[in-house]
Design a protein around this motif. Structure first.
Motif, mmCIF file in Angstrom:
data_model
loop_
_atom_site.group_PDB
_atom_site.id
_atom_site.type_symbol
_atom_site.label_atom_id
_atom_site.label_comp_id
_atom_site.label_asym_id
_atom_site.label_seq_id
_atom_site.Cartn_x
_atom_site.Cartn_y
_atom_site.Cartn_z
ATOM 1 N N ARG A 169 33.555 36.499 29.554
ATOM 2 C CA ARG A 169 34.421 35.877 30.561
ATOM 3 C C ARG A 169 34.581 36.807 31.768
ATOM 4 N NH1 ARG A 169 39.740 35.264 27.233
ATOM 5 N NH2 ARG A 169 38.837 37.191 26.409
ATOM 6 N N SER A 170 34.849 36.226 32.927
ATOM 7 C CA SER A 170 35.099 37.031 34.121
ATOM 8 C C SER A 170 36.465 37.709 34.000
ATOM 9 C CB SER A 170 35.083 36.157 35.368
ATOM 10 O OG SER A 170 36.225 35.307 35.345
ATOM 11 N N LEU A 171 36.653 38.775 34.768
ATOM 12 C CA LEU A 171 37.965 39.433 34.764
ATOM 13 C C LEU A 171 39.037 38.452 35.252
ATOM 14 C CD1 LEU A 171 39.640 41.972 34.260
ATOM 15 C CD2 LEU A 171 39.061 42.747 36.567
ATOM 16 N N SER A 172 38.690 37.617 36.227
ATOM 17 C CA SER A 172 39.655 36.630 36.743
ATOM 18 C C SER A 172 40.172 35.718 35.634
ATOM 19 C CB SER A 172 39.001 35.755 37.821
ATOM 20 O OG SER A 172 38.570 36.549 38.889
ATOM 21 N N LEU A 173 39.242 35.247 34.826
ATOM 22 C CA LEU A 173 39.635 34.324 33.752
ATOM 23 C C LEU A 173 40.455 35.054 32.681
ATOM 24 C CD1 LEU A 173 39.604 31.623 32.343
ATOM 25 C CD2 LEU A 173 37.316 32.143 31.457
ATOM 26 N N ILE A 174 40.016 36.260 32.339
ATOM 27 C CA ILE A 174 40.750 37.009 31.308
ATOM 28 C C ILE A 174 42.178 37.300 31.783
ATOM 29 C CG2 ILE A 174 40.836 39.146 29.953
ATOM 30 C CD1 ILE A 174 37.768 39.240 30.149
ATOM 31 N N ILE A 175 42.312 37.654 33.052
ATOM 32 C CA ILE A 175 43.652 37.915 33.599
ATOM 33 C C ILE A 175 44.510 36.651 33.559
ATOM 34 C CG2 ILE A 175 44.872 38.307 35.797
ATOM 35 C CD1 ILE A 175 43.035 40.666 36.289
ATOM 36 N N ALA A 176 43.928 35.543 33.959
ATOM 37 C CA ALA A 176 44.691 34.276 33.945
ATOM 38 C C ALA A 176 45.136 33.943 32.519
ATOM 39 C CB ALA A 176 43.842 33.156 34.532
ATOM 40 N N GLU A 177 44.246 34.155 31.554
ATOM 41 C CA GLU A 177 44.592 33.824 30.166
ATOM 42 C C GLU A 177 45.607 34.812 29.586
ATOM 43 O OE1 GLU A 177 40.485 31.360 29.133
ATOM 44 O OE2 GLU A 177 40.972 33.112 27.905
ATOM 45 N N THR A 178 45.504 36.078 29.993
ATOM 46 C CA THR A 178 46.473 37.074 29.519
ATOM 47 C C THR A 178 47.857 36.784 30.097
ATOM 48 O OG1 THR A 178 44.667 38.692 29.462
ATOM 49 C CG2 THR A 178 46.903 39.556 29.265
ATOM 50 N N LEU A 179 47.888 36.399 31.369
ATOM 51 C CA LEU A 179 49.167 36.024 31.991
ATOM 52 C C LEU A 179 49.779 34.821 31.277
ATOM 53 C CD1 LEU A 179 48.966 36.201 35.891
ATOM 54 C CD2 LEU A 179 50.842 37.029 34.448
ATOM 55 N N ALA A 180 48.936 33.881 30.907
ATOM 56 C CA ALA A 180 49.431 32.695 30.203
ATOM 57 C C ALA A 180 50.009 33.086 28.844
ATOM 58 C CB ALA A 180 48.301 31.680 30.040
ATOM 59 N N GLU A 181 49.363 34.039 28.182
ATOM 60 C CA GLU A 181 49.834 34.515 26.875
ATOM 61 C C GLU A 181 51.188 35.225 27.021
ATOM 62 O OE1 GLU A 181 47.784 33.891 24.203
ATOM 63 O OE2 GLU A 181 49.205 34.759 22.782
ATOM 64 N N LEU A 182 51.307 36.000 28.119
ATOM 65 C CA LEU A 182 52.579 36.682 28.381
ATOM 66 C C LEU A 182 53.686 35.656 28.625
ATOM 67 C CD1 LEU A 182 53.965 39.454 28.847
ATOM 68 C CD2 LEU A 182 53.320 39.275 31.243
ATOM 69 N N ARG A 183 53.369 34.642 29.422
ATOM 70 C CA ARG A 183 54.350 33.598 29.716
ATOM 71 C C ARG A 183 54.772 32.880 28.436
ATOM 72 N NH1 ARG A 183 51.304 30.453 32.771
ATOM 73 N NH2 ARG A 183 51.311 32.037 34.408
ATOM 74 N N ALA A 184 53.792 32.689 27.548
ATOM 75 C CA ALA A 184 54.067 31.954 26.300
ATOM 76 C C ALA A 184 55.028 32.719 25.391
ATOM 77 C CB ALA A 184 52.764 31.661 25.565
ATOM 78 N N LEU A 185 55.204 34.026 25.639
ATOM 79 C CA LEU A 185 56.192 34.787 24.870
ATOM 80 C C LEU A 185 57.607 34.298 25.193
ATOM 81 C CD1 LEU A 185 54.923 38.474 25.188
ATOM 82 C CD2 LEU A 185 54.848 37.017 23.152
ATOM 83 N N TYR A 186 57.766 33.725 26.392
ATOM 84 C CA TYR A 186 59.097 33.294 26.842
ATOM 85 C C TYR A 186 59.227 31.778 26.862
ATOM 86 C CZ TYR A 186 59.067 38.119 28.233
ATOM 87 O OH TYR A 186 58.955 39.466 28.202
ATOM 88 N N VAL A 187 58.120 31.116 27.201
ATOM 89 C CA VAL A 187 58.113 29.658 27.284
ATOM 90 C C VAL A 187 57.051 29.158 26.315
ATOM 91 C CG1 VAL A 187 57.990 27.692 28.865
ATOM 92 C CG2 VAL A 187 58.531 29.966 29.758
ATOM 93 N N PRO A 188 57.426 28.949 25.043
ATOM 94 C CA PRO A 188 56.419 28.556 24.047
ATOM 95 C C PRO A 188 55.645 27.319 24.510
ATOM 96 C CG PRO A 188 58.513 29.055 22.995
ATOM 97 C CD PRO A 188 58.771 29.053 24.470
ATOM 98 N N ARG A 189 54.328 27.377 24.271
ATOM 99 C CA ARG A 189 53.460 26.271 24.700
ATOM 100 C C ARG A 189 53.662 25.051 23.832
ATOM 101 N NH1 ARG A 189 48.930 30.636 25.782
ATOM 102 N NH2 ARG A 189 49.541 31.140 23.692
#
Lengths: 189, 189
Positions: A169-189
Motif C-alpha cells: 500500500r502507498s504511505l498515503s493509504l496506510i496513513i488514512a487507514e491508521t487515522l481511521a483506526e485511531l478514530r475508531a478507538l473513540y468512535v466505534p465503527r
C-alpha cells in the motif's frame, strides 16, 4: 545505486546510503562520501551541516507540507480534520520515493542509537511545528498539542508499516487507514 | 533535604537530588552521593544499576500499575476505557509524592540531554508494555499500539502540567481532564 535525482545533494545521499550500508555509519566519513561522487568534504557540509543529516533529507519539505495542509484547509475543519489534511500532504511527498531506498535509509538509522535519537528529535520538531500551525487556526493549546502528538504517532506507525516486508500500500493509504483506526478507538465503527 | 522515606534507596535519591541540583549531573559521582548518606559506592550500585537510574525510580511500580489497570478492568471495556483505567492506577502512585521533589527531579532531567533521552526511553518502554497488556485483553495489534502511544502522550502532557508553576490539581485529575480533551478531538462535546 541509481542516480534517480539530479544534483549534488541526491548524489551525496545515494553514495552515503551505499557506503554506510557497507561500512557502518561511524566508519564512513563525510570526505569519503563526497569523494565517491567526485566532490569534496566542504561541498558535503554545504548540503548537510552534520554527517547524520545526509540520512534525514526532506525534513523541511515535510514540515512545509504539514503546515500547508493546515493553513489551506477549509474553514470550520475540526482539529483532527486539520491533522488528516496535514498528513495527507506529507504522505504525498513520498509518492515518488523508492521504497527500497527508504528501507535502506531506515535500516541504517535503526542500527545506530544516535541516529534513532536524531529521528525522534526530528519527529518531535515536526509535531511542535504542526501544533503551532493548529494554534494559528484557533485550536486551543492543549487540543493542538494532543492533536499534533497524535499526528506524530500516526505518521510513525504508518511509516514503519510502509517499510515492512511485503507491504504494497502507498504511505498515503496506510496513513488514512491508521487515522481511521485511531478514530475508531473513540468512535466505534 | 528531609528524609521523608525510610530506607537506603530513598536516602540515596534525596542526596542525589540535592547534590546534582548544586553541582550538575556530570560532576556528581555515585560514590559522592553514597557518602553523603553514610553508604558506599557498591551499595549505590546495588540500588541503581546506572547513575542515571537514581532519577528514574518507580519505573517498575509504574509499569505494574498500568498493567494491573488493564488486567483488572471489567470485561467488555473499550481500548481507551482500558487506557483510562491504566492511567488512573498510574496516577494514583503520585498521590503521596511531594510535587516539589518531583519538580526538582524533572529540572535535573530537563537540563541534561542524556537524561531527557533516558526518560523518553522509559516512556517508550512503558508504552510497549501497556500495548502488550492491551493485546492480552484482545485488542488488535494496531489498535493496541495506537491506544498505548496515546496513553504515553496523555501521561507526558499531564505530568508536565502537574509540575507547572501554580498548578494545584492532582495528577489523577489532570490525567482525567487531558484524556477528556483527547476524546473531544474525536467526539466533540
Amino acid at each position: 545505486m541509481a542516480r534517480w535525482e539530479p544534483g549534488a545533494q541526491a548524489r551525496l545521499q545515494s553514495a552515503a546510503l551505499e557506503l554506510i550500508a557497507r561500512q557502518g555509519f561511524e566508519r564512513t566519513t563525510a570526505a569519503e562520501i563526497a569523494q565517491a561522487v567526485g566532490l569534496n568534504r566542504r561541498t558535503f557540509f554545504r548540503h548537510f551541516p552534520d554527517k547524520r543529516d545526509v540520512l534525514f533529507s526532506g525534513q523541511s519539505e515535510l514540515e512545509a507540507a504539514l503546515v500547508a495542509g493546515v493553513e489551506q484547509a477549509p474553514e470550520g475543519e475540526s482539529p483532527m480534520g486539520l491533522v488528516g489534511l496535514a498528513l495527507a500532504r506529507a504522505a504525498d511527498l513520498f509518492v515518488n520515493v523508492p521504497r527500497e531506498r527508504a528501507r535502506a535509509n531506515q535500516a541504517i538509522i535503526d542500527a545506530e542509537p544516535a541516529l534513532r535519537e536524531r529521528q525522534r528529535q526530528k519527529y518531535a520538531d515536526l509535531a511542535r511545528r504542526l501544533g503551532e500551525a493548529l494554534r494559528d487556526r484557533g485550536v486551543s493549546d492543549l487540543a493542538a498539542m494532543l492533536a499534533a502528538e497524535s499526528a506524530a504517532i500516526v505518521f510513525t506507525v504508518a511509516f514503519v508499516q510502509w517499510l515492512a516486508d511485503g507491504e504494497s500500500r502507498s504511505l498515503s493509504l496506510i496513513i488514512a487507514e491508521t487515522l481511521a483506526e485511531l478514530r475508531a478507538l473513540y468512535v466505534p465503527r
